[in-house]
Design a protein around this motif. Structure first.
Motif, PDB file in Angstrom:
ATOM      1  N   ALA A  92       0.826  -1.207   0.000  1.00  0.00           N
ATOM      2  CA  ALA A  92       0.000   0.000   0.000  1.00  0.00           C
ATOM      3  C   ALA A  92       0.857   1.252   0.000  1.00  0.00           C
ATOM      4  N   MET A  93       1.955   1.243   0.739  1.00  0.00           N
ATOM      5  CA  MET A  93       2.819   2.412   0.804  1.00  0.00           C
ATOM      6  C   MET A  93       3.417   2.734  -0.563  1.00  0.00           C
ATOM      7  N   TYR A  94       3.757   1.708  -1.329  1.00  0.00           N
ATOM      8  CA  TYR A  94       4.320   1.924  -2.662  1.00  0.00           C
ATOM      9  C   TYR A  94       3.239   2.280  -3.672  1.00  0.00           C
ATOM     10  N   TRP A  95       2.075   1.717  -3.518  1.00  0.00           N
ATOM     11  CA  TRP A  95       0.992   1.981  -4.470  1.00  0.00           C
ATOM     12  C   TRP A  95       0.510   3.422  -4.411  1.00  0.00           C
ATOM     13  N   GLN A  96       0.701   4.089  -3.292  1.00  0.00           N
ATOM     14  CA  GLN A  96       0.220   5.467  -3.179  1.00  0.00           C
ATOM     15  C   GLN A  96       0.798   6.368  -4.260  1.00  0.00           C
ATOM     16  N   ASP A  97       2.067   6.182  -4.569  1.00  0.00           N
ATOM     17  CA  ASP A  97       2.709   7.017  -5.589  1.00  0.00           C
ATOM     18  C   ASP A  97       2.267   6.639  -6.998  1.00  0.00           C
ATOM     19  N   SER A  98       1.689   5.453  -7.160  1.00  0.00           N
ATOM     20  CA  SER A  98       1.236   5.013  -8.472  1.00  0.00           C
ATOM     21  C   SER A  98      -0.234   5.356  -8.714  1.00  0.00           C
ATOM     22  N   TYR A  99      -1.088   5.049  -7.758  1.00  0.00           N
ATOM     23  CA  TYR A  99      -2.517   5.171  -7.962  1.00  0.00           C
ATOM     24  C   TYR A  99      -3.129   6.426  -7.341  1.00  0.00           C
ATOM     25  N   LYS A 152      -6.854  -6.444   3.993  1.00  0.00           N
ATOM     26  CA  LYS A 152      -7.370  -5.134   3.628  1.00  0.00           C
ATOM     27  C   LYS A 152      -7.127  -4.121   4.732  1.00  0.00           C
ATOM     28  N   ALA A 153      -7.237  -4.558   5.979  1.00  0.00           N
ATOM     29  CA  ALA A 153      -6.971  -3.658   7.105  1.00  0.00           C
ATOM     30  C   ALA A 153      -5.522  -3.181   7.078  1.00  0.00           C
ATOM     31  N   PHE A 154      -4.603  -4.099   6.821  1.00  0.00           N
ATOM     32  CA  PHE A 154      -3.189  -3.716   6.743  1.00  0.00           C
ATOM     33  C   PHE A 154      -2.926  -2.821   5.539  1.00  0.00           C
ATOM     34  N   PHE A 155      -3.651  -3.046   4.452  1.00  0.00           N
ATOM     35  CA  PHE A 155      -3.471  -2.198   3.275  1.00  0.00           C
ATOM     36  C   PHE A 155      -3.877  -0.760   3.593  1.00  0.00           C
ATOM     37  N   SER A 156      -5.027  -0.585   4.208  1.00  0.00           N
ATOM     38  CA  SER A 156      -5.485   0.761   4.569  1.00  0.00           C
ATOM     39  C   SER A 156      -4.528   1.415   5.556  1.00  0.00           C
ATOM     40  N   LEU A 157      -4.015   0.633   6.495  1.00  0.00           N
ATOM     41  CA  LEU A 157      -3.048   1.163   7.452  1.00  0.00           C
ATOM     42  C   LEU A 157      -1.776   1.611   6.741  1.00  0.00           C
ATOM     43  N   GLY A 158      -1.338   0.865   5.746  1.00  0.00           N
ATOM     44  CA  GLY A 158      -0.157   1.262   4.974  1.00  0.00           C
ATOM     45  C   GLY A 158      -0.363   2.561   4.223  1.00  0.00           C
ATOM     46  N   GLN A 159      -1.556   2.763   3.694  1.00  0.00           N
ATOM     47  CA  GLN A 159      -1.855   4.027   3.027  1.00  0.00           C
ATOM     48  C   GLN A 159      -1.767   5.190   4.010  1.00  0.00           C
ATOM     49  N   ALA A 160      -2.318   5.001   5.203  1.00  0.00           N
ATOM     50  CA  ALA A 160      -2.258   6.049   6.232  1.00  0.00           C
ATOM     51  C   ALA A 160      -0.828   6.305   6.666  1.00  0.00           C
ATOM     52  N   LEU A 161      -0.022   5.262   6.699  1.00  0.00           N
ATOM     53  CA  LEU A 161       1.381   5.397   7.094  1.00  0.00           C
ATOM     54  C   LEU A 161       2.140   6.246   6.080  1.00  0.00           C
ATOM     55  N   HIS A 162       1.904   6.014   4.809  1.00  0.00           N
ATOM     56  CA  HIS A 162       2.559   6.798   3.754  1.00  0.00           C
ATOM     57  C   HIS A 162       2.207   8.275   3.904  1.00  0.00           C
ATOM     58  N   ALA A 163       0.928   8.573   4.065  1.00  0.00           N
ATOM     59  CA  ALA A 163       0.502   9.966   4.188  1.00  0.00           C
ATOM     60  C   ALA A 163       1.116  10.624   5.418  1.00  0.00           C
ATOM     61  N   THR A 164       1.169   9.907   6.519  1.00  0.00           N
ATOM     62  CA  THR A 164       1.744  10.453   7.752  1.00  0.00           C
ATOM     63  C   THR A 164       3.209  10.820   7.548  1.00  0.00           C
ATOM     64  N   GLN A 165       3.964   9.966   6.887  1.00  0.00           N
ATOM     65  CA  GLN A 165       5.368  10.271   6.626  1.00  0.00           C
ATOM     66  C   GLN A 165       5.521  11.503   5.745  1.00  0.00           C
ATOM     67  N   ASP A 166       4.615  11.659   4.794  1.00  0.00           N
ATOM     68  CA  ASP A 166       4.712  12.786   3.870  1.00  0.00           C
ATOM     69  C   ASP A 166       4.451  14.125   4.547  1.00  0.00           C
ATOM     70  N   LEU A 167       3.776  14.127   5.678  1.00  0.00           N
ATOM     71  CA  LEU A 167       3.608  15.370   6.426  1.00  0.00           C
ATOM     72  C   LEU A 167       4.968  15.988   6.737  1.00  0.00           C
ATOM     73  N   TYR A 168       5.934  15.169   7.063  1.00  0.00           N
ATOM     74  CA  TYR A 168       7.269  15.650   7.409  1.00  0.00           C
ATOM     75  C   TYR A 168       8.146  15.857   6.179  1.00  0.00           C
ATOM     76  N   ALA A 169       7.951  15.007   5.165  1.00  0.00           N
ATOM     77  CA  ALA A 169       8.792  15.090   3.977  1.00  0.00           C
ATOM     78  C   ALA A 169       8.397  16.232   3.052  1.00  0.00           C
ATOM     79  N   HIS A 170       7.117  16.579   3.014  1.00  0.00           N
ATOM     80  CA  HIS A 170       6.636  17.512   1.995  1.00  0.00           C
ATOM     81  C   HIS A 170       6.278  18.895   2.527  1.00  0.00           C
ATOM     82  N   SER A 171       6.388  19.098   3.831  1.00  0.00           N
ATOM     83  CA  SER A 171       6.064  20.405   4.397  1.00  0.00           C
ATOM     84  C   SER A 171       7.330  21.101   4.896  1.00  0.00           C
TER      85      SER A 171
END
Length: 299
Positions: A92-99, A152-171
């Motif tokens: 899920a973390m990798y798919w965020q940048d694709s989809y 599916k629960a782990f997939f959704s959690l991975g998506q949230a994890l990616h977004a959380t990391q980007d708060l620090y990387a992109h701001s």
């Protein structure tokens, strides 16, 4: 070829690969706010997660006395290599940048802090729904179905994890905090899934918190003059902002500081999830591993 559409957090999980790629690529020729863009948009990166390297990944054991980071630990390695639930989270973390590469909310791009916070909240609601479904199937002896919902629960959690990391990387959170604190460890770790931290982010926006402008992302909510993603992001040690040194932080680069903050926030999110939904640990085991900063969108 008929293209599929949809932008919900879980919709991409069930779309055929060709359909989703078609939907994403169709956006490449679109305009932003009614103004045609002549600059080329980056290609869609492949959605496949590489094999897990446990020696460099961040390892979390929420129920252990020693919760965090012991790369090379034999028991952790044995439980993580081939773990289908950890693989789902990482995928899920990798798919965020694709989809979801065109959606500001998935990456804290374009000053879309409110949208990104709401996105994380929706993803965690999905985790809750999938866990409840998995538990219901377990109670009724449908173990195969329970496994599917747990994934599916782990997939959704991975998506949230990616977004959380980007708060620090992109701001510019690192930049703002480096003016206020003398040590990196003094910088508050923001949890965009907790109400009190959401309030803090809102306060920071009033005092200069922004995220990089991405010309092909939407929505675009930044005021004029905000730096581009390329000039502000700290996803890697070679990026323009990432390689800058902060002298009073023992000459750490902005990338290193952002990496530390994102790692701490990621650990906290995993602990939060496992404490809130004990079924996650019962299904997957007590160890979780993931990478930090996997920006692959070519911006």
């Amino acid at each position: 070829m008929r293209c599929l559409s949809g932008t919900s957090a879980r919709s991409i999980y069930t779309f055929p690969l060709v359909g989703v790629m078609c939907a994403s690529l169709s956006l490449l020729g679109s305009s932003i706010d009614g103004h045609a863009e002549s600059r080329p948009k980056p290609a869609v990166p492949p959605p496949v997660a590489p094999s897990l390297d446990v020696d460099v990944a961040t390892v979390v054991c929420p129920s252990c006395d020693q919760k965090f980071e012991f790369p090379g630990h034999e028991e952790a390695n044995a439980n993580l290599v081939g773990n289908k639930y950890v693989q789902e989270l990482r995928q899920a973390m990798y798919w965020q940048d694709s989809y979801h590469q065109f959606e500001s909310k998935a990456h804290f791009d374009n000053c879309a802090f409110g949208e990104s916070i709401q996105y994380i909240a929706e993803l965690l609601k999905e985790v809750n729904t999938h866990v409840a479904s998995a538990q219901g199937d377990i109670d009724n002896g449908r173990d195969d179905a329970a496994e599917g919902y747990a994934k599916k629960a782990f997939f959704s959690l991975g998506q949230a994890l990616h977004a959380t990391q980007d708060l620090y990387a992109h701001s510019n959170y690192v930049e703002l905090m480096s003016r206020k604190y003398k040590k990196v460890v003094e910088i508050p770790i923001l949890h965009p899934w907790e109400p009190q931290h959401v309030k803090k982010i809102g306060e920071l926006k009033k005092t200069g918190l922004v995220s990089g402008y991405v010309f092909w992302g939407f929505p675009q909510t930044c005021p004029k003059g905000v730096p581009s993603h390329a000039n502000l992001a700290k996803d890697s040690p070679t990026m323009k902002s990432g390689k800058l040194v902060i002298p009073h932080f023992e000459n750490l680069t902005r990338y290193k500081v952002a990496l530390f903050l994102a790692r701490e926030a990621s650990k906290d999110l995993i602990v939060y999830a496992f404490e809130r939904w004990p079924l996650l640990e019962r299904m997957s085991g007590k160890y979780v591993a993931f990478e930090i900063f996997q920006e692959r969108r070519g911006i």
